[in-house]
Structure formats: structure tokens, C-alpha cells
Design a protein around this motif. Structure first.
Motif, mmCIF file in Angstrom:
data_model
loop_
_atom_site.group_PDB
_atom_site.id
_atom_site.type_symbol
_atom_site.label_atom_id
_atom_site.label_comp_id
_atom_site.label_asym_id
_atom_site.label_seq_id
_atom_site.Cartn_x
_atom_site.Cartn_y
_atom_site.Cartn_z
ATOM 1 N N ARG A 1 -12.533 -34.172 -1.135
ATOM 2 C CA ARG A 1 -13.189 -35.258 -1.884
ATOM 3 C C ARG A 1 -14.273 -35.922 -1.041
ATOM 4 N N ARG A 2 -13.931 -36.228 0.216
ATOM 5 C CA ARG A 2 -14.897 -36.927 1.082
ATOM 6 C C ARG A 2 -16.000 -35.990 1.561
ATOM 7 N N ARG B 1 -4.248 -46.572 8.141
ATOM 8 C CA ARG B 1 -5.040 -45.572 8.879
ATOM 9 C C ARG B 1 -4.813 -45.673 10.380
ATOM 10 N N GLU C 1 -5.954 -43.660 14.209
ATOM 11 C CA GLU C 1 -6.734 -42.630 14.906
ATOM 12 C C GLU C 1 -6.056 -42.362 16.246
ATOM 13 N N ARG D 1 -7.647 -38.180 12.781
ATOM 14 C CA ARG D 1 -7.591 -39.332 11.874
ATOM 15 C C ARG D 1 -6.442 -39.109 10.894
ATOM 16 N N GLU E 1 -3.803 -40.772 7.763
ATOM 17 C CA GLU E 1 -3.650 -41.799 6.722
ATOM 18 C C GLU E 1 -2.295 -41.659 6.075
ATOM 19 N N GLU E 2 -1.788 -42.765 5.564
ATOM 20 C CA GLU E 2 -0.499 -42.722 4.888
ATOM 21 C C GLU E 2 -0.729 -42.388 3.411
ATOM 22 N N THR F 1 -6.474 -36.494 7.999
ATOM 23 C CA THR F 1 -7.588 -36.459 7.040
ATOM 24 C C THR F 1 -8.911 -36.045 7.698
ATOM 25 N N ASP F 2 -8.932 -35.976 9.029
ATOM 26 C CA ASP F 2 -10.148 -35.490 9.700
ATOM 27 C C ASP F 2 -9.816 -35.171 11.157
ATOM 28 N N VAL G 1 -11.955 -34.833 14.779
ATOM 29 C CA VAL G 1 -13.264 -35.072 15.391
ATOM 30 C C VAL G 1 -13.251 -34.481 16.801
ATOM 31 N N SER H 1 -17.317 -34.659 13.633
ATOM 32 C CA SER H 1 -16.288 -34.762 12.592
ATOM 33 C C SER H 1 -16.373 -33.551 11.672
ATOM 34 N N VAL I 1 -15.118 -33.231 8.659
ATOM 35 C CA VAL I 1 -15.455 -33.615 7.281
ATOM 36 C C VAL I 1 -16.943 -33.982 7.178
ATOM 37 N N LEU J 1 -18.381 -42.285 11.816
ATOM 38 C CA LEU J 1 -17.799 -42.211 13.143
ATOM 39 C C LEU J 1 -17.293 -43.555 13.602
ATOM 40 N N SER K 1 -13.467 -46.296 9.411
ATOM 41 C CA SER K 1 -13.645 -46.125 7.976
ATOM 42 C C SER K 1 -12.653 -47.025 7.243
ATOM 43 N N LYS L 1 2.200 -53.378 1.343
ATOM 44 C CA LYS L 1 1.106 -52.420 1.214
ATOM 45 C C LYS L 1 0.310 -52.706 -0.037
ATOM 46 N N ASP M 1 -13.155 -43.569 -1.989
ATOM 47 C CA ASP M 1 -13.609 -43.382 -0.613
ATOM 48 C C ASP M 1 -14.696 -42.319 -0.503
ATOM 49 N N LEU M 2 -15.365 -42.030 -1.616
ATOM 50 C CA LEU M 2 -16.283 -40.887 -1.615
ATOM 51 C C LEU M 2 -17.498 -41.081 -0.724
ATOM 52 N N ASP M 3 -17.837 -42.333 -0.446
ATOM 53 C CA ASP M 3 -19.057 -42.576 0.329
ATOM 54 C C ASP M 3 -18.793 -42.772 1.813
ATOM 55 N N GLU M 4 -17.595 -42.441 2.251
ATOM 56 C CA GLU M 4 -17.224 -42.732 3.646
ATOM 57 C C GLU M 4 -18.118 -42.047 4.670
ATOM 58 N N TYR M 5 -18.569 -40.865 4.351
ATOM 59 C CA TYR M 5 -19.313 -40.094 5.354
ATOM 60 C C TYR M 5 -20.804 -40.009 5.029
ATOM 61 N N VAL N 1 -23.504 -40.324 8.154
ATOM 62 C CA VAL N 1 -23.268 -39.617 9.420
ATOM 63 C C VAL N 1 -24.336 -38.565 9.651
ATOM 64 N N GLN O 1 -24.372 -35.380 15.788
ATOM 65 C CA GLN O 1 -23.110 -36.133 15.984
ATOM 66 C C GLN O 1 -22.699 -36.098 17.456
#
Lengths: 193, 335
Positions: A70-71, A124, A126, A143, A145-146, A153-154, A156, A161, A163, B83, B86, B113, B122-126, B129, B327
């Protein structure tokens, strides 16, 4: 009454770092176990193709391919149909497993030193490591995530990275031909030797 | 006189509304007593009163219309640099309506939680970069293709032969010697970056490896914790720390990806590298080649390994290398 309120506030404040510490420790423990499992499979695999096959069931449990895909695709993901999303996740996971397995050379095992983990948010973490492999040192950050339990999820490596690297590539494909172009490029890469 | 003055003060207090009003009637003039605000009969103070006359509008708050809640625009997710840390996009906070029981007995609720974020938040996270302008992309892609042929059909066989001829310990020893000799590149750049502690550690590492490591063949410094992980330094990194941006992306023949800034930095590294001094130091061409040959071979070896790592399983190898290079260099500049 005032004193009671202050005490409650202080207790809550004291509990926040503990919550972070617990999640960080959990994530770190999960990562160490996962990496040990991967290394023990890598020990017994004759080549990287066999390793990819052996690692697939394990990596499906420890990596969130859904979040990664997705990302890596970015906002264009919303324009994928449900079927296209499933197909993209399936192809991308194959590519990631192959990339990850390709980092191992049979007979050469990494020595991993874990450094202090950080928690940017509650869900999250790291974990930074120094990996000694074939005589060279690499800074590798995992990286996590719960998401239905802790998931990677990544990855590096030396600031690069996985992703983000695919994101720049998918962006170009998506701009050219949308979801079909991304899926076409994925199929081409997966079918390449 | 006193009454007139009071009315004037009251006008002044009321501002424009009062000033613009017509002459006040008796009901509009009031006195403040301990029982509250009372109308001044006949617009006059009672006898033996030390009170002051006020305009009603000055002492009673005007009924304000209830402000209508203005609809807030839906917050757009901000692009997050990948980097760095996030963060999930925060959801707009909705006002919580308390029940009567809750209002009477307020309780503290600890939410362990947040509710799971919807897929796709979260699509714009990267998105930010590894971006670098690439105005010469067609030319760069051409050079990239040429390098690919060069690596695959010439340099890779040479590199494999180098690996075949020299066993791993010998290759490691050659790597260590040249890495040790390149000490001036690192120490000068540490100093130029005002990292004097690192420059000092780098000097100690050089002395330890040159003396105890037999001319740098053995990397004894790895056994000393404070000397084991000194961040590398080069001229391009120094330029970055001075605030100079990448400039455009370029692909150099044989050498591969660079930014304009790092290409300029290569000149500094070349000038600071003792191996390159040989060409100007009065030694014969054969001697210079004999010394620089193994250095070139080990550089080529690591370059091909890096190239393979970046391009295997790539969707577009050109973009994969560009993104990976930028990077990597950004990370080096942040150390």
C-alpha cells in the motif's frame, strides 16, 4: 480533592513511558525471534531460490506485505480495484521475499548486534542493528508496527528504505498507466529470472 | 453638572452604539444598588444618594446571538518524510457529548489504543523520500545503459577473476590497506565539518592500524570500541553539511550515479587521496599502476556488488539506483 487529581495526573504521566517501554521491548523481542528463525532457515538452505521457498511461510507471518505494498504504491492505491490490490500484494510479496532471500549467500551468516530501539508512536517501533556480513558492517533498521501483533513494515539498509525505493519506481509506472501499468511492471519483475 | 458628566461617561463607555442612539429615555437610565440594577426614576438620582447614573445598555450585557458552528474543512493528510519518524494522520477530534450521569460523576477513561486507522490512511508516508531533479534523464538513462553493459560484459568478469585469484583474506587485507591510506580524506573532511573529536579518533585509528596492524593490513581498531564505528567522511558530505544541496542528478561513465554536488566532492577526495598523489609524485607509470591497480579492483568489486544489490528485483533499475543513491547520501550527510 486537588491533591487527588494531581496524584492521578502524575500516575498517568508515569505510566506513559512504561507503555512505550513495554511496546518497544515486545517489538524488539519479536524481531529478535524472527531474525533468529530466518537465520536458522538460512543455515540449512543450499541456495537463494530454495531459501526463498523455505522463508515464504515464515516471512508471511512476520512482515506486513499489505502495509508495504500500500505504501509503496502510494495514493494511487485508492484507484486499484479490490482484485487489483490483492494481485499487487501477492506479486509484491514475492518480489520482497526474493529480494530479502537474495541478501543471503549460503554458508555466510550475519552477526547482528541490536542497538537501542525507539518508539516514534505507541504502535510503531524502530529497531536499529549493526549487521556484520561477509566482513562488512551495515546499519540495518527494522520498522515494526502493531498490526494483528507486531509486523515488520520496512527494512532500511544504510539509509536506503526498501519501501521508499519501490515507491519511487511505482510512482513513475502509475503516472504512465495507472494500476494496470503497476501490475504489468510487477508481473514483469516477478517473472524475470 | 455631576449628572451630565455621568451621562457623558456612560456614553463614552457604550462606544458607538450608545453614541449613535437617540436621547435616552428614563427607563434607559439606571442606578447600581446593592439589590441590583434599578431604573432611575425621572432620570434623576434619589435624594441623599451618592450613586452614579448609568445607561442600561452599559451595565446589562446585550443578548448576543449564538454563534453558529462553522463547518471545519476536513484535514488533509500531510505528506510525511519517510526517513524521519512516520506518524499516522491524526483523525479530527469529535466533541464528546456527556450524559447526565457522566456530568455528575466525571470518570477518567484511559484509552490504551486508538481505534484502528482505516486502510489507506498512510498512503502518503513515503512521498517526499529521495527526490532529486533529473533534468538530463534521457542522457543519464543512456549512460546508465552503457554502464550496465560495461559492468556485465567487462568489469564483472574482471571482478570475478579478482575474487578467484585472491582468496577472501587477501582481498580483505588489500581493502584494509587502501582504506587506511585514505585517512587524509576522512580526517580533513571531519575537520572541515568541525567534527574535531571524530578527526582525533580517526587519527588514533590510523596510528593503531598502521603500527599494530602492520601498515593497515589488519584492522586492529575494530577491537577498540570507540574506534570501531567512526562515521565516514568525504568532501561531498562536507558540502552537504555546509548546506549545499544536491543539485541535479547525473550518471557518470563507469563511476555511476552522482549528484552535481558529489561530483564536485570527488575532486576533493581525489586531491586528498594519497594513491592519486603517485601520478604527480615522480614515480614511474608502472609503479603508479601497480599501486593503484588493486585499489581500483577493490573499488570496482564493491561497486558491482552495490549495483547488483540495487538493481536485482527492481521495477525500473534506473530509478532504483537513483533513489538508493540519494537516500544513502542523505543518510551519510545526516551522520
Amino acid at each position: 480533592m486537588k491533591t487527588r487529581a494531581v496524584l492521578i495526573a502524575l500516575t498517568l504521566l508515569a505510566a506513559i513511558p512504561n507503555a512505550f517501554a513495554t511496546s518497544t521491548a515486545d517489538a524488539e523481542a519479536f524481531l529478535k525471534k524472527s531474525v533468529n528463525d530466518v537465520v536458522s532457515i538460512a543455515k540449512s538452505s543450499p541456495d537463494s531460490t530454495a531459501l526463498a521457498d523455505s522463508l515464504r511461510p515464515l516471512l508471511q507471518k512476520i512482515i506486513s506485505f499489505d502495509a508495504m505494498t500500500r505504501r509503496a504504491v502510494g495514493p494511487g492505491w485508492r484507484q486499484f480495484t479490490s482484485e487489483q490490490q490483492k494481485e499487487a500484494i501477492r506479486l509484491f510479496s514475492t518480489l520482497i521475499i526474493r529480494t530479502y532471500s537474495g541478501k543471503f549467500t549460503p554458508g555466510e551468516l550475519p552477526e547482528i548486534t541490536y542497538k537501542a530501539a525507539t518508539s516514534p508512536t505507541l504502535e510503531r517501533v524502530e529497531v536499529s542493528t549493526m549487521t556484520l556480513y561477509k566482513g562488512s558492517k551495515y546499519n540495518v533498521i527494522y520498522r515494526l508496527e502493531e498490526i494483528d501483533g507486531w509486523r515488520i513494515t520496512d527494512v532500511v539498509i544504510e539509509g536506503v528504505s526498501m519501501v521508499a525505493n519501490y515507491r519511487t519506481q511505482f510512482d513513475a509506472e502509475f503516472k504512465q498507466g495507472g494500476a494496470d501499468a503497476v501490475l504489468g511492471a510487477l508481473k514483469k519483475s516477478v517473472s524475470a529470472p | 453638572m455631576k449628572k451630565s458628566l455621568s451621562i457623558l461617561v456612560a456614553f463614552a463607555l457604550c462606544g458607538l452604539d450608545a453614541a449613535s442612539a437617540s436621547s435616552p429615555s428614563d427607563n434607559d437610565i439606571v442606578i447600581i444598588t446593592k439589590d441590583g440594577v434599578e431604573p432611575a426614576r425621572g432620570g434623576k438620582l434619589p435624594k441623599n444618594s451618592n450613586g452614579t447614573l448609568f445607561l442600561r445598555s452599559a451595565v446589562e450585557p446585550a443578548a448576543k446571538p449564538t454563534p453558529k458552528p462553522t463547518p471545519k474543512p476536513t484535514p488533509k493528510p500531510k505528506p510525511t518524510p519517510a526517513l524521519s519518524v512516520s506518524k499516522p494522520t491524526p483523525e479530527p477530534i469529535k466533541p464528546v457529548q456527556k450524559t447526565a450521569a457522566e456530568s455528575k460523576n466525571p470518570t477518567i477513561r484511559i484509552q490504551k489504543k486508538a481505534a484502528p486507522a482505516p486502510a489507506g490512511y498512510d498512503l502518503d508516508e513515503y512521498s517526499q523520500v529521495a527526490s532529486i531533479p533529473d533534468p538530463a534523464e534521457p542522457l543519464n538513462r543512456g549512460t546508465f545503459w552503457l554502464n550496465h553493459q560495461l559492468y556485465n560484459y567487462l568489469l564483472r568478469p574482471v571482478s570475478k577473476a579478482y575474487e578467484f585469484i585472491l582468496p577472501s583474506p587477501a582481498r580483505k587485507a588489500i581493502h584494509n590497506v587502501f582504506d587506511n591510506v585514505e585517512y587524509p580524506v576522512r580526517v580533513v573532511n571531519h575537520a572541515l565539518q568541525l567534527e574535531f573529536k571524530r578527526a582525533d579518533l580517526e587519527t588514533r585509528k590510523f596510528v593503531v592500524n598502521s603500527v599494530a596492524g602492520v601498515g593497515g593490513i589488519l584492522r586492529v581498531s575494530d577491537r577498540i570500541p570507540e574506534l570501531a564505528n567512526i562515521p565516514p567522511a568525504d568532501t561531498g558530505q562536507t558540502f552537504a553539511k555546509w548546506g549545499i544541496g544536491h543539485g541535479a542528478y547525473v550518471v557518470l561513465p563507469v563511476l555511476g550515479p552522482r549528484s552535481v554536488r558529489d561530483t564536485a566532492g570527488m575532486a576533493g577526495d581525489y586531491a586528498l587521496n594519497p594513491v592519486s598523489w603517485l601520478a604527480y609524485g615522480g614515480v614511474t607509470g608502472a609503479t603508479a599502476l601497480a599501486v593503484s591497480g588493486p585499489s581500483a579492483a577493490r573499488n570496482m568489486n564493491s561497486r558491482i556488488n552495490l549495483y547488483d544489490a540495487a538493481t536485482q528485483n527492481a521495477i525500473d533499475p534506473y530509478i532504483a539506483v537513483r533513489s538508493g543513491y540519494i537516500q544513502y547520501r542523505d543518510k551519510a550527510a545526516s551522520k
